[in-house]
Scaffold this motif. Sequence first.
Motif, PDB file in Angstrom:
ATOM      1  N   GLY A 106     -34.505  23.103  17.503  1.00 30.75           N
ATOM      2  CA  GLY A 106     -35.447  24.016  17.210  1.00 30.75           C
ATOM      3  C   GLY A 106     -34.858  24.960  15.790  1.00 30.75           C
ATOM      4  N   ALA A 107     -35.697  26.178  15.797  1.00 33.53           N
ATOM      5  CA  ALA A 107     -35.344  27.224  14.865  1.00 33.53           C
ATOM      6  C   ALA A 107     -34.172  27.393  14.454  1.00 33.53           C
ATOM      7  CB  ALA A 107     -36.256  28.387  15.303  1.00 33.53           C
ATOM      8  N   VAL A 108     -33.151  27.739  15.433  1.00 29.51           N
ATOM      9  CA  VAL A 108     -31.758  27.656  14.711  1.00 29.51           C
ATOM     10  C   VAL A 108     -31.532  26.767  13.814  1.00 29.51           C
ATOM     11  CG1 VAL A 108     -31.008  27.059  16.817  1.00 29.51           C
ATOM     12  CG2 VAL A 108     -29.524  28.314  15.646  1.00 29.51           C
ATOM     13  N   GLY A 109     -31.751  25.148  14.300  1.00 24.92           N
ATOM     14  CA  GLY A 109     -31.206  24.286  13.351  1.00 24.92           C
ATOM     15  C   GLY A 109     -32.103  23.925  12.059  1.00 24.92           C
ATOM     16  N   LYS A 110     -33.286  24.751  11.772  1.00 29.41           N
ATOM     17  CA  LYS A 110     -33.645  24.383  10.646  1.00 29.41           C
ATOM     18  C   LYS A 110     -32.517  25.251   9.396  1.00 29.41           C
ATOM     19  CE  LYS A 110     -38.229  24.876  12.598  1.00 29.41           C
ATOM     20  NZ  LYS A 110     -39.657  25.218  12.705  1.00 29.41           N
ATOM     21  N   PHE A 111     -33.352  24.184   8.020  1.00 28.03           N
ATOM     22  CA  PHE A 111     -32.775  24.777   6.911  1.00 28.03           C
ATOM     23  C   PHE A 111     -33.034  26.552   6.970  1.00 28.03           C
ATOM     24  CE2 PHE A 111     -32.927  25.826   2.139  1.00 28.03           C
ATOM     25  CZ  PHE A 111     -31.085  25.129   1.756  1.00 28.03           C
ATOM     26  N   GLY A 112     -32.006  27.453   5.826  1.00 31.80           N
ATOM     27  CA  GLY A 112     -32.549  28.950   6.595  1.00 31.80           C
ATOM     28  C   GLY A 112     -32.272  29.440   6.928  1.00 31.80           C
ATOM     29  N   ALA A 113     -31.396  29.275   8.009  1.00 29.32           N
ATOM     30  CA  ALA A 113     -32.105  29.982   9.511  1.00 29.32           C
ATOM     31  C   ALA A 113     -30.814  31.428   9.484  1.00 29.32           C
ATOM     32  CB  ALA A 113     -31.543  29.027  10.942  1.00 29.32           C
ATOM     33  N   PRO A 114     -31.097  31.805   9.661  1.00 31.49           N
ATOM     34  CA  PRO A 114     -30.305  33.062   9.275  1.00 31.49           C
ATOM     35  C   PRO A 114     -28.963  32.620  10.565  1.00 31.49           C
ATOM     36  CG  PRO A 114     -32.198  33.862  11.226  1.00 31.49           C
ATOM     37  CD  PRO A 114     -32.458  32.478  10.634  1.00 31.49           C
ATOM     38  N   GLY A 160     -25.059  37.122   7.335  1.00 29.36           N
ATOM     39  CA  GLY A 160     -25.821  37.240   6.715  1.00 29.36           C
ATOM     40  C   GLY A 160     -26.046  36.007   5.777  1.00 29.36           C
ATOM     41  N   ARG A 161     -24.982  35.012   6.267  1.00 28.37           N
ATOM     42  CA  ARG A 161     -25.569  33.743   5.865  1.00 28.37           C
ATOM     43  C   ARG A 161     -26.913  33.219   6.508  1.00 28.37           C
ATOM     44  NH1 ARG A 161     -22.136  30.363   8.347  1.00 28.37           N
ATOM     45  NH2 ARG A 161     -22.226  31.683   9.765  1.00 28.37           N
ATOM     46  N   VAL A 162     -26.807  31.579   5.916  1.00 24.66           N
ATOM     47  CA  VAL A 162     -27.809  30.793   6.449  1.00 24.66           C
ATOM     48  C   VAL A 162     -27.659  29.891   6.564  1.00 24.66           C
ATOM     49  CG1 VAL A 162     -29.738  32.702   5.387  1.00 24.66           C
ATOM     50  CG2 VAL A 162     -28.655  30.601   3.682  1.00 24.66           C
ATOM     51  N   HIS A 163     -28.699  29.079   7.709  1.00 22.13           N
ATOM     52  CA  HIS A 163     -28.046  27.408   7.930  1.00 22.13           C
ATOM     53  C   HIS A 163     -28.071  26.719   6.794  1.00 22.13           C
ATOM     54  CE1 HIS A 163     -28.234  23.358   9.332  1.00 22.13           C
ATOM     55  NE2 HIS A 163     -28.077  24.073  10.468  1.00 22.13           N
ATOM     56  N   LYS A 164     -27.358  25.877   5.533  1.00 23.27           N
ATOM     57  CA  LYS A 164     -27.876  25.357   4.698  1.00 23.27           C
ATOM     58  C   LYS A 164     -27.900  23.569   5.165  1.00 23.27           C
ATOM     59  CE  LYS A 164     -24.592  28.030   1.564  1.00 23.27           C
ATOM     60  NZ  LYS A 164     -23.751  28.081   1.226  1.00 23.27           N
ATOM     61  N   GLY A 165     -28.294  24.016   6.047  1.00 22.79           N
ATOM     62  CA  GLY A 165     -28.474  21.818   6.142  1.00 22.79           C
ATOM     63  C   GLY A 165     -29.664  21.674   7.643  1.00 22.79           C
ATOM     64  N   PHE A 166     -30.105  20.664   8.360  1.00 21.08           N
ATOM     65  CA  PHE A 166     -31.176  20.140   9.105  1.00 21.08           C
ATOM     66  C   PHE A 166     -30.251  19.486  10.027  1.00 21.08           C
ATOM     67  CE2 PHE A 166     -35.099  18.416  10.832  1.00 21.08           C
ATOM     68  CZ  PHE A 166     -35.696  19.663  11.152  1.00 21.08           C
ATOM     69  N   ASP A 167     -30.741  20.050  11.319  1.00 21.01           N
ATOM     70  CA  ASP A 167     -30.309  19.970  12.551  1.00 21.01           C
ATOM     71  C   ASP A 167     -30.644  18.545  13.214  1.00 21.01           C
ATOM     72  OD1 ASP A 167     -28.554  21.239  11.805  1.00 21.01           O
ATOM     73  OD2 ASP A 167     -28.196  22.755  13.654  1.00 21.01           O
ATOM     74  N   VAL A 168     -29.810  17.543  13.839  1.00 20.36           N
ATOM     75  CA  VAL A 168     -31.178  16.814  13.824  1.00 20.36           C
ATOM     76  C   VAL A 168     -30.275  16.203  15.156  1.00 20.36           C
ATOM     77  CG1 VAL A 168     -32.248  14.939  13.482  1.00 20.36           C
ATOM     78  CG2 VAL A 168     -32.499  16.089  12.017  1.00 20.36           C
TER      79      VAL A 168
END
Length: 139
Positions: A79-87, A91-99
């Motif tokens: 879901g949204a928490v696992g998307k690239f760029g998620a907060p 102040g960091r952001v997610h640098k991957g895409f969770d599957v």
Amino acid sequence: MTITVAGGGNEVRTIDVPGVQPGADKTVKWDGLTNGGRLVADGTYRVIVAIAGGNQKEAGSVELHSHFFPVRGPHGVRGAVGKFGAPRDGGRVHKGFDVTARCGTPLAAAVSGTVVKRAYDGRLDGNYLVIRGLGERRK
């Protein structure tokens, strides 16, 4: 019923689908291979459907690209928490895409690169890979 896939005016694949009645909906998957088992080039291919007796009708087209999703079996997403760029915290952001997928589901790299980390995080991630894509400058 016969499905013919054509590109550049030439037939590249014929798929026989037995037992389909006229007017019935049917989903057919094409693996991107020719009748001879070779991978076709990227491009747009016409789809032609014919019933016994040769009544052919163009059924649209399909655009084929050589890239594919790296999880090679049933999978989901977080879901949204696992998307690239998620907060993230601080102040960091997610640098991957969770599957998500079951243990043992095959993976394939979507681009050429090097596996730089293979690990397990029992608190949040589970098993995971970090791949540095060919030509990437990220650390």
